[in-house]
Design an enzyme around this catalytic site. Structure first.
Site, PDB file in Angstrom:
ATOM      1  CE  LYS A  50       5.083 -21.023 -25.995  1.00 41.44           C
ATOM      2  NZ  LYS A  50       5.027 -19.564 -26.029  1.00 41.44           N
ATOM      3  NE  ARG A  86       9.092 -19.297 -23.013  1.00 42.78           N
ATOM      4  CZ  ARG A  86       8.872 -17.979 -22.881  1.00 42.78           C
ATOM      5  NH1 ARG A  86       7.675 -17.497 -23.057  1.00 42.78           N
ATOM      6  NH2 ARG A  86       9.861 -17.163 -22.583  1.00 42.78           N
ATOM      7  N   GLY A 138      -2.158 -16.892 -22.855  1.00 41.17           N
ATOM      8  CA  GLY A 138      -2.305 -16.549 -21.443  1.00 41.17           C
ATOM      9  C   GLY A 138      -3.164 -17.504 -20.647  1.00 41.17           C
ATOM     10  CG  MET A 178      -2.976 -23.756 -20.777  1.00 36.57           C
ATOM     11  SD  MET A 178      -2.670 -25.154 -21.852  1.00 36.57           S
ATOM     12  CE  MET A 178      -1.895 -24.402 -23.248  1.00 36.57           C
ATOM     13  NE  ARG A 182       1.405 -15.635 -31.656  1.00 30.05           N
ATOM     14  CZ  ARG A 182       0.989 -15.615 -30.402  1.00 30.05           C
ATOM     15  NH1 ARG A 182       0.635 -16.739 -29.818  1.00 30.05           N
ATOM     16  NH2 ARG A 182       0.925 -14.504 -29.714  1.00 30.05           N
ATOM     17  CG  HIS A 242     -40.779  -9.866 -35.226  1.00 30.00           C
ATOM     18  ND1 HIS A 242     -40.588  -8.531 -34.956  1.00 30.00           N
ATOM     19  CD2 HIS A 242     -41.525  -9.923 -36.350  1.00 30.00           C
ATOM     20  CE1 HIS A 242     -41.216  -7.807 -35.864  1.00 30.00           C
ATOM     21  NE2 HIS A 242     -41.798  -8.626 -36.718  1.00 30.00           N
ATOM     22  CB  SER A 273     -35.303 -22.919 -51.944  1.00 36.00           C
ATOM     23  OG  SER A 273     -34.554 -22.024 -51.160  1.00 36.00           O
ATOM     24  CB  CYS A 323     -33.416 -19.211 -49.132  1.00 35.98           C
ATOM     25  SG  CYS A 323     -34.916 -20.061 -48.638  1.00 35.98           S
ATOM     26  CE1 TYR A 350     -31.026 -20.453 -54.134  1.00 32.97           C
ATOM     27  CE2 TYR A 350     -31.249 -21.855 -56.074  1.00 32.97           C
ATOM     28  CZ  TYR A 350     -31.819 -21.191 -55.007  1.00 32.97           C
ATOM     29  OH  TYR A 350     -33.178 -21.259 -54.795  1.00 32.97           O
TER      30      TYR A 350
END
Lengths: 870, 870
Positions: free
Chosen positions: A21, A91, A100, A102, A335, A451, A758, A825, A845
């Site tokens: 701010k 503020r 909201g 603080m 902002r 699972h 991998s 992977c 990759y």
């Protein structure tokens, strides 16, 4: 040391010091915009105050006095002056947005003397006393920590005495009396009179804001949002302007573009004769911005002009707060606006077209992870909903359906044409058909890699796992939530797999749409990224979807999932229960053609692209039933004695299956399994190739911990391949998963025998941390809450631990084989922070679920851009 | 390149090149001893031959010819000469002793021509033909690979035709006929005539010895004994001498000291008129060496003289083979003799007293691991025994007793005054009382660190675990072994915990004796070792024993074992089943005084020495019953509903308990447990200290993976300590286990918060390898057999993997805290190779089971000496 910055002394890059701010108010001041002037006390002062026993740096008081004087001069008013009083707001504002969380105090500087000046200046006695009573209430509540209810009681009493309903019906005298009653509350609750001296008020307010940095609300917010390493909050002291001074005043908020869909239209709300808090309170219904054009055309034009200026200046969509005081427009905040993924894509591409951003800058503007919203069906955000429990967001998307408690019922209900939600304590391979039949899955135990979670992600189905707020009562076909809600079989619930919310009843769904802008953005991403993006896909259907989403190959095809289907699991069980090699070979011979057909279809889908097929990984007991009832059924169907089957199941039972007889260890003891699988791969590739498909098979051996395992198995795989030598006119590569710490530590020994590495970071994370994802739900939430972990390592690569091992593996592997191809992977392959890490340590990759391929493409591009800028 | 060394060209240090036999024959030659001359073909030729398609180095043939010529000149005989023929033996001999595994051919060089010369020279036709038929048989069997039975059939036929029983009853003509019949066997089986040319015989014999390096027997032997990295076998070609040339000839073996007890007396066997193989075959009963003094006093004196010379030269007890040919003494072999641990200690100390060895050299002569034999009651090695199954040697020592199949029966039988062997599929905490009551434990599943194994070692009880050759039929109270033996309840069996042998019936036991020599050796060890040796001890009794064995502190006191006793486990369960903090606190308050008493007694036992107490580590479900029946009993006794208890047990169930909610993770969620334990430790220390005991408590927090865990828990521990600040006049140190890879990788973060590190290599091995010791019995045997692992990593530290992480932890830990104290308390702390590794990476101490403390003291000294020599 400069502790306080007047607005004209700061700029937008000083968020760390001045808060978001404060920095933006300074920036707007520098741009010459109409901003009520003021100054910002730095976050460093907050840090000093909180860590040094609530004291201030030595020269703070002097700087405060100087800045207050400058503000008085600037405003032409004097703080505490009975003739021409300056009122201020105090503020909070940290570097990261914490809306909201603080404290804020408005109208500060009023007392029985200064109110006269206010009345004279505004010629509005009612307004002045209304401001006074609001101030005493707010100050009492926020600064003096008095429960709001005490003030509310007085308000109710006076309204009831006057026989009125609304605050606005109170007279000036009523308000006067209320001020006096409120001060009585303060005297009674604190034992002291209300502080009348504006300087005391200011000091107390600043301290209150500092302290609010550490209130429970703010602490929790920072933990939930992963906000760490900040010094504290800044405090902005600013001249008050009033939107509630009559019909030529007002207040509003404005997004420069639509934050929902990104369209370039004004989007905002506006209230005549109101203060900011009235908009938030929702007592009056705000008008659209268009109304402003009608009632105050000049102000409107000015607003449009300045919002364009701000957007150009910040080169991003802005979220603006403004106030109009007697036809004069003031800006109180700007902002970068929050937005949906959909809007983010649209805005980024528009800003490029408008010449405000380069493509690379635009790519960095989009939160890659948020694309998840676009890539799965999602709930209509505007719909009302009753959340009855919250679990782990294990597989994104959303699902609505009727509740069932077992797999068979799921299938039956699905066949009856209904949408189904399968609710289980946990799922097992025996539930696969039920999971297939369901729209979504809810489990009360298990973690992000349980699972249920893994299979659901593989299927692209929504899943909430480890929802401990739900107690499943299978016997009575119902579940009960923590709040006592009882949900019976057949009741409709909605699952939000992206947030973990379980919602009672039906919530409207929105279908995913990959718009032209999205495709364009991904095209830009592909131009700059270095990492290749592959997909984890186990079926031809998954492969097709992955390719549509832009996958450049399959990085992980888990062959075991192919075995779970009905007909196949029977043969698989026959193999496991065989008493000797001959029996196993007979069963494997039946499985071979099935696997071959799957592989062939996958090769066809992935024509021209590599397909990495992992040989059998899970322990054999995963393919057998667990419960006596199911064992009895299976024994019956296989024509063997219950006791014999039960004994086999028992003998295969493992204390720690994750660390047991699985992966390449199975292949060492039962070489015939991999032999069958390799034969299926090779024959499938030969047939596909003969049909004109360009095949690039890669065979991957899991769970290597010791180079000798790979030495033996690679030779065995090669032996099978060599049997088809004459029919093969393509390359077959043989590589290994790196998924236990020992593989990382001995990567230099392993690399010469592997055509590729991998990383299996799911298992690598579990072993490195000594942490089973199936069991950690009992303590991980507390670990996150207490900031022992900043993020669940199952979600984002633990760079200090798992990452350190990955680096060792990359360095050692490439020290032996300089151009070694290395990918990942694990589930982390689709998570943006992990992808950035993979880019930085030089992987070739990432491979992730088909639905995350676009996310990975964008994240890989962002990683590349960020690294280049460093 | 020199491929062949004549005996006078080599020496004893060339074992790698010439094999043990060749090197020692060369050494004896150089010492001027009477050795039948010869030459040795190097192990490098063997390697060349085996790896280069059975071919020889270019200049090999020439060297063979030259050496043969030299041998002929030396012997005054000519190879293949009909007048004066040279006969040779062709023997294998690798750098490591592999008795009987590879091939040997004697009497080579005989054919129908040379035998005439042999007859003329020896004037002994019967001897000559006996040598001939033996040669054809041996050559046919060993070199030409003809089954020995074919020759045996001919022998039996001729004996039966002549109506005789013994070979020696055959006439010269019978032997002549036998030679001819044996040659017929060769013709029939190989399709070729027997090779008559001595040069062909020699080449074929050399090749056969080379090939025997890779026969199954030899491969298996090397794997079992961990012999790796050798090039192959050397081949020694040596003039034959004959001990079977009449009453002035003979052959024998001689140990220079008693290999059983180490006493300095001659120990050997001797046969008149015999060849070496007759001694081995055991057909005739050998005489003692004393007999030789009577029959050939001069030869005896020469033997005594030379054996003293050899012992002085080799500075060790020698195992000597000799032959007397017509009153002339020849030495065929000498080597350091194998011996029992008891003898090793005695011989080493005697050699120091005799001035032959320094203390350091003596220390290196003793196999530290073999001391195990001395430190537990052991079976009389001379007793006959019937081994019915073999499992893992999980806890050393031996036990005899009656078989029972459950813990309650064990207690009952023990109370009836019987010795008991508890036989279970696996044990659990519910069996503790039965394990206590038993003399030994046998399980059919589980590994070296299974519950049974760990608890048994802790109790110092003999245990065989993972004995998969045994099927336990609990229902019918019997077990059946692989070979079909059925053992019923009440039958007596004997367990050898040092070898894993299960023996039917009773085998006599020998009590352990720590002799004065042993104490002296350990005293020398203490002088040179750098590593401190502590013990893992959970009870005052263990602590006492550990101190007697020389422990310099307790490196690991596992508090959980204290909870398993009858009264305590009930309170522990009350704690676990409590619904809230209050209930838990109430139960913990009951446990506190019990723990305190234990700690106090341990502090008293360890007066002046450090005691490291590990706070609660295992998951809570380990304290609850598992089977429904037991759950029902417990529910009844606690007065709660079965369903409620069953649900709690279920909810605590974990998929991978090794990676679950345990160790410091429990303390994060239930801080009150550690608080109670710390209070008990502190109060116990205060009371002991007040009683004049010097206490050195060290509090150890298990399973730290993340520095923040330690930060939180250390602060909580410190808080409890601070409550007693005024009463504490001693140091309390707070440290951590290092037992998951992540702790190693982030050791630099953890070190500043830890007063010490202690490697928990049991868990570190399991996580680094991704290998559960409870489940690995299914494949580890095959891994060892196929040399994928050279040793089970649960037994000896896996230096390439686990060791690499330990090095990282030491380096990182000490980079942050240079003098950080680091120890090890895993099972590896008592294993000599692991101890050497710990010394080399700079640990401060090892901690092991009380019974292994002496082993560790010696191994630590050896490590220190070896490192200094490098």
């Amino acid at each position: 040391m400069q502790h306080i910055y007047f607005f004209d002394e700061g700029n937008k890059d000083q968020k760390e010091l001045l808060g978001g701010k404060g920095a933006n108010l300074a920036e707007m001041t520098n741009l010459g915009l109409p901003v009520p002037q003021g100054f910002t006390i730095t976050t460093e002062v907050c840090h000093y105050y909180l860590s040094q026993n609530h004291s201030y740096p030595q020269d703070f008081d002097g700087q405060l006095e100087t800045n207050l004087l400058k503000l008085e001069q600037n405003a032409g008013k004097i703080f505490g002056d009975p003739e021409n009083p300056l009122l201020v707001s105090v503020r909070s504002g940290a570097a990261a947005s914490m809306p909201g969380m603080m404290d804020t105090i408005l109208n500060l500087g009023i007392n029985d003397q200064t109110i006269q000046g206010l009345i004279n200046k505004t010629e509005n006695e009612r307004f002045a006393y209304d401001a006074y009573r609001r101030f005493v209430n707010m100050f009492g509540n926020v600064v003096l920590d008095i429960n709001h209810e005490h003030f509310e009681e007085q308000m109710e009493a006076i309204k009831s005495a006057r026989g009125v309903v609304l605050d606005t019906q109170l007279t000036v005298n009523d308000l006067k009396e209320l001020v006096s009653l409120y001060k009585g509350v303060v005297q009674k609750e604190t034992g002291k009179p209300f502080p009348d001296n504006p300087s005391d008020q200011l000091k107390l307010a600043i301290e209150a804001v500092f302290k609010s940095w550490n209130n429970d609300r703010a602490n929790t917010y920072r933990k939930i949002h992963g906000i760490y390493g900040l010094k504290g909050t800044a405090v902005t002291v600013q001249s008050m302007v009033f939107g509630n001074m009559g019909e030529t005043s007002g207040t509003g908020v404005l997004f420069t573009r639509n934050p929902s869909n990104g369209e370039k239209v004004l989007y905002g709300e506006f209230l005549i004769n109101a203060q900011g808090e009235d908009v938030v309170a929702g007592i009056r219904t705000p008008e659209t911005i268009d109304t402003l054009r009608q009632v105050m055309p000049e102000v409107y034009d000015q607003l449009i002009d300045i919002k364009d200026k701000l957007e150009k200046h910040y080169r991003d969509m802005q979220d603006i707060e403004f106030t109009i005081e007697e036809s004069k427009l003031y800006f109180l905040q700007t902002r970068n606006g929050k937005r949906t993924a959909h809007a983010a894509v649209k805005i980024a591409t528009d800003l490029v077209r408008e010449g405000l951003l380069t493509k690379e800058e635009a790519l960095l503007k989009i939160d890659a992870n948020s694309l998840n919203q676009i890539l799965h069906p999602h709930l209509d955000a505007t719909a009302a909903k009753k959340v009855i429990a919250t679990g782990l967001p294990a597989s994104p998307g959303a699902a609505v359906g009727k509740v069932v408690f077992n797999a068979d019922d799921a299938v039956a209900l699905k066949e009856a044409g209904e949408n189904v939600i399968l609710v289980r304590k946990e799922t097992s391979p025996e539930d696969i058909h039920g999971m297939h039949a369901s729209n979504g899955i809810l489990t009360s135990t298990g973690g992000m890699t349980s699972h249920a979670a893994v299979v659901a992600r593989g299927m692209g189905k929504c899943c909430i796992a480890g929802c401990s707020e739900v107690v499943v009562d299978k016997k009575h076909r119902k579940f009960i939530t923590k709040d006592g809600t009882e949900v019976k079989e057949g009741d409709i619930i909605t699952l939000n797999g992206s947030t973990g919310e379980v919602i009672l009843g039906l919530v409207r769904m929105v279908e995913p749409a990959v718009s032209g802008d999205f495709l364009e953005v991904l095209g830009w991403a592909d131009e700059v990224r270095k990492l290749q993006v592959r997909a984890n896909a186990d079926t031809p259907e998954d492969a097709k979807r992955a390719r549509e989403f832009g996958a450049e190959g399959i990085g992980l095809c888990r062959t075991e999932h192919m075995f779970f289907e009905d007909e196949r699991i029977a043969v698989m069980r026959e193999m496991i229960l065989a008493q000797n090699l001959e029996g196993r070979a007979r069963a494997l011979a039946k499985l071979m053609p099935m696997q071959k057909q799957d592989f062939k279809r996958i090769f066809i889908e992935m024509d021209g692209l590599p397909v990495t097929i992992r040989l059998l990984d899970p322990p054999l007991h995963e393919f057998l039933p667990f419960y006596d009832k199911k064992i009895a059924e299976l024994a019956e169907s296989m024509g063997i004695e219950f006791e014999i089957l039960k004994n086999t199941v028992d003998s295969l039972h493992e204390v720690n299956p994750m660390l047991g007889h699985r992966g390449c260890r199975l292949a060492i003891t039962y070489p015939e399994i991999y032999q069958m699988q390799v034969q299926a791969i090779v024959e499938a590739a030969i047939e596909a190739s003969a049909a004109g498909v360009k095949v690039k098979p890669e065979i991957e051996i899991p769970l290597i911990g010791n180079v000798k395992e790979l030495e033996i198995l690679r030779a065995e795989v090669q032996e099978v391949i060599d049997e088809f030598k004459n029919a093969i006119n393509f390359d077959i590569r043989i590589g290994t998963m790196i998924e236990v710490p020992r593989a990382c530590l001995t990567a230099d020994e392993i690399a010469p025998l592997a055509d590729f590495f991998s990383f299996g970071t799911n298992d690598l994370t579990q072993t490195t941390y000594g942490l089973s994802r199936d069991d950690s739900a009992k303590f991980i939430p507390q670990y996150l809450e207490r900031a022992i972990m900043l993020v669940d390592p199952a979600e984002s690569i633990d760079q200090a631990g798992v990452g350190a091992l990955m680096k060792i593996a990359v360095e050692k592997g490439r020290s032996a084989v300089p151009n070694l191809e290395i990918g990942i992977c694990g589930e982390h392959g689709g998570e943006p922070h992990s992808i950035e890490f993979c880019h930085n340590i030089g992987l070739n990759y990432v491979s992730c679920s088909p639905y995350r391929v676009p996310i990975a493409r964008l994240a890989a591009a962002q990683a590349s851009i960020k690294a280049a800028r460093k």
